[in-house]
Design a protein around this motif. Structure first.
Motif, PDB file in Angstrom:
ATOM      1  N   UNK A 195       7.552   1.442  -0.347  1.00  0.00           N
ATOM      2  CA  UNK A 195       6.915   1.991   0.858  1.00  0.00           C
ATOM      3  C   UNK A 195       5.873   3.038   0.487  1.00  0.00           C
ATOM      4  N   UNK A 196       6.196   3.888  -0.461  1.00  0.00           N
ATOM      5  CA  UNK A 196       5.289   4.960  -0.885  1.00  0.00           C
ATOM      6  C   UNK A 196       3.983   4.381  -1.426  1.00  0.00           C
ATOM      7  N   UNK A 197       4.088   3.325  -2.245  1.00  0.00           N
ATOM      8  CA  UNK A 197       2.875   2.698  -2.796  1.00  0.00           C
ATOM      9  C   UNK A 197       2.007   2.131  -1.672  1.00  0.00           C
ATOM     10  N   UNK A 198       2.626   1.458  -0.724  1.00  0.00           N
ATOM     11  CA  UNK A 198       1.865   0.895   0.401  1.00  0.00           C
ATOM     12  C   UNK A 198       1.195   1.999   1.208  1.00  0.00           C
ATOM     13  N   UNK A 199       1.908   3.117   1.421  1.00  0.00           N
ATOM     14  CA  UNK A 199       1.334   4.230   2.179  1.00  0.00           C
ATOM     15  C   UNK A 199       0.124   4.819   1.466  1.00  0.00           C
TER      16      UNK A 199
END
Length: 452
Positions: free
Chosen positions: A167-171
């Motif tokens: 999720x962090x990478x996508x954000x």
């Protein structure tokens, strides 16, 4: 004119002017004596990563996808509506109009993202539900009869991927696509079909249960996931891993799993809960286009992802209808709230539920949610007597526990016996503790059982 009267006249005049000013500015949150619906326009981003546009079995037909999506929704109070005579609904007063921003990620974004998944992937044994998929049998209940003949491919490897880091990478990289993640955003992921594909599940293993210390995310197959999202900027999963900005993201990966929560490991049996109806679910991505004998044809991936968007992302996560009425309406809005927590303790469960419950942790979290209120809690144990047991088990076997009440006799009202049993408990002398502006009764059940 006496000074007091002149002062009152000035106050009334100023209030009238303020009221007119608010009306002129379109302030519509309050209208005494009337029901008011507060509307909001929302942009919802939908990003396909690893999916291609087209009419193939594993491709996205946008027209088919978009025709499932809602254009407007008025939320309801779910439990009050549940007990109303159908088709009556109790509206909550909130409505939403949806605008969709749909994008397909370019190859460069996909290559970088799946390289990140490869970097995060940790080899692990197959989950119970990946094995169940191979056998097409619920291995929590029955032994494996051997490899199933109707699956498109056997799963022979598995990798754990940290859900939060994904999720962090996508954000942090959504801006490359022109996506503003302050708006609700769905990422639909498909790793399958690439040369670097690995069978995988998403995990969250760094938060053991605060009461028992049991690490559900690490130890149970049923907690391995194919979707994740909703982390806030102050969520910390390990050192220096917090999100740096608000990102309203949820991702869903049909190339992950299969997993327990959606029962998508079972592509053979139509009715899993025994109600005589087909349980509609989405199989792993590689089953779309299958010519094998399955419980339904897997020939509408676009419509299925549309249903996930509508009924899971939008209806349950982004703009859900509340279970209960949001407003607390005693004679005045309360400052101090008391949680009156009661545990039904099954002797077979061993531990006393009230000894496992950390009240301070609960009140601290509620304080963050409602910082202008004061929260306290009381905890006690209740006898898990014959009526309490009947009421709880009636949710599974349909027993009528209180024949003197019509509500108990209505088999369509799941949980009616529990509601009656709790209500009767609340009528006992000394149940309510007093000392707060508002008291919230909570009933919990500490029962023996096993979770796979």
């Amino acid at each position: 004119m006496p000074k007091l009267i002149r002062y009152a006249a000035l106050v009334l005049a100023s209030l009238a002017i303020s009221s007119c000013s608010l009306v002129n500015r379109g302030f519509q949150a309050f209208s005494p004596g009337n029901s008011v619906e507060i509307g909001q326009d929302l942009t919802i981003n939908i990003v396909f990563v690893g999916y291609k546009q087209g009419n193939g079995a594993q491709q996205i037909n946008l027209e088919e996808f978009k025709k499932i999506l809602p254009s407007k929704y008025s939320s309801i109070n779910r439990y009050p509506t549940y007990y109303l005579t159908k088709p009556a609904k109790e509206l909550s007063g909130n409505s939403f109009t949806y605008n969709y921003n749909i994008k397909f990620a370019p190859q460069s974004f996909e290559d970088a993202f799946f390289a990140q998944l490869n970097q995060l992937a940790q080899p692990k044994p197959l989950t119970l539900y990946q094995q169940s998929y191979n056998c097409q049998a619920d291995l929590a209940l029955d032994p494996c009869p051997g490899d199933a003949s109707n699956i498109s491919k056997k799963i022979t490897e598995n990798y754990w991927i940290d859900a939060f880091q994904t999720e962090k990478w996508l954000a942090e990289n959504a801006g490359q696509l022109g996506i503003d993640t302050k708006n609700y955003t769905v990422f639909f992921i498909n790793w399958y079909g690439r040369s670097d594909f690995k069978h995988h599940v998403y995990v969250k293993t760094d938060e053991p249960d605060p009461d028992t210390g049991f690490n559900f995310g690490e130890l149970l197959s049923s907690r391995k996931m194919s979707a994740w999202g909703g982390s806030t900027p102050d969520d910390r999963q390990g050192a220096n891993a917090s999100l740096s900005k608000v990102a309203r993201i949820w991702f869903h990966d049909l190339s992950a799993g299969p997993e327990a929560q959606s029962n998508n490991w079972d592509i053979t049996n139509a009715d899993l809960d025994g109600d005589g109806k087909t349980d509609y679910r989405m199989p792993p991505i590689w089953e779309y286009g299958s010519t094998q004998t399955t419980y339904r044809p897997f020939n509408n991936l676009s419509g299925d992802l549309g249903r996930i968007t509508r009924y899971v992302a939008i209806n349950l996560l982004f703009t859900p209808s509340p279970l209960y009425r949001v407003a607390i309406t005693p004679h005045q809005m309360p400052d101090d709230l008391l949680l009156n927590v009661n545990f039904y303790n099954d002797p077979a469960a061993g531990d006393q539920g009230q000894d496992l419950f950390k009240a301070n942790l609960t009140t601290e979290l509620l304080q963050k949610l409602q910082p202008f209120n004061n929260f306290t809690a009381t905890i006690r144990g209740l006898s898990y007597d014959a009526k309490a047991r009947c009421s709880f088990e009636s949710q599974f076997d349909g027993t009528v526990c209180y024949p003197e009440y019509r509500l108990s006799q209505d088999a369509s009202l799941l949980g009616a016996n529990v509601f009656i049993d709790n209500l009767l408990e609340m009528k006992q002398a000394g149940f309510f503790q007093g000392g707060a502006d508002y008291e919230v009764p909570v009933f919990a059940y500490n029962l023996a059982g096993k979770i796979p």
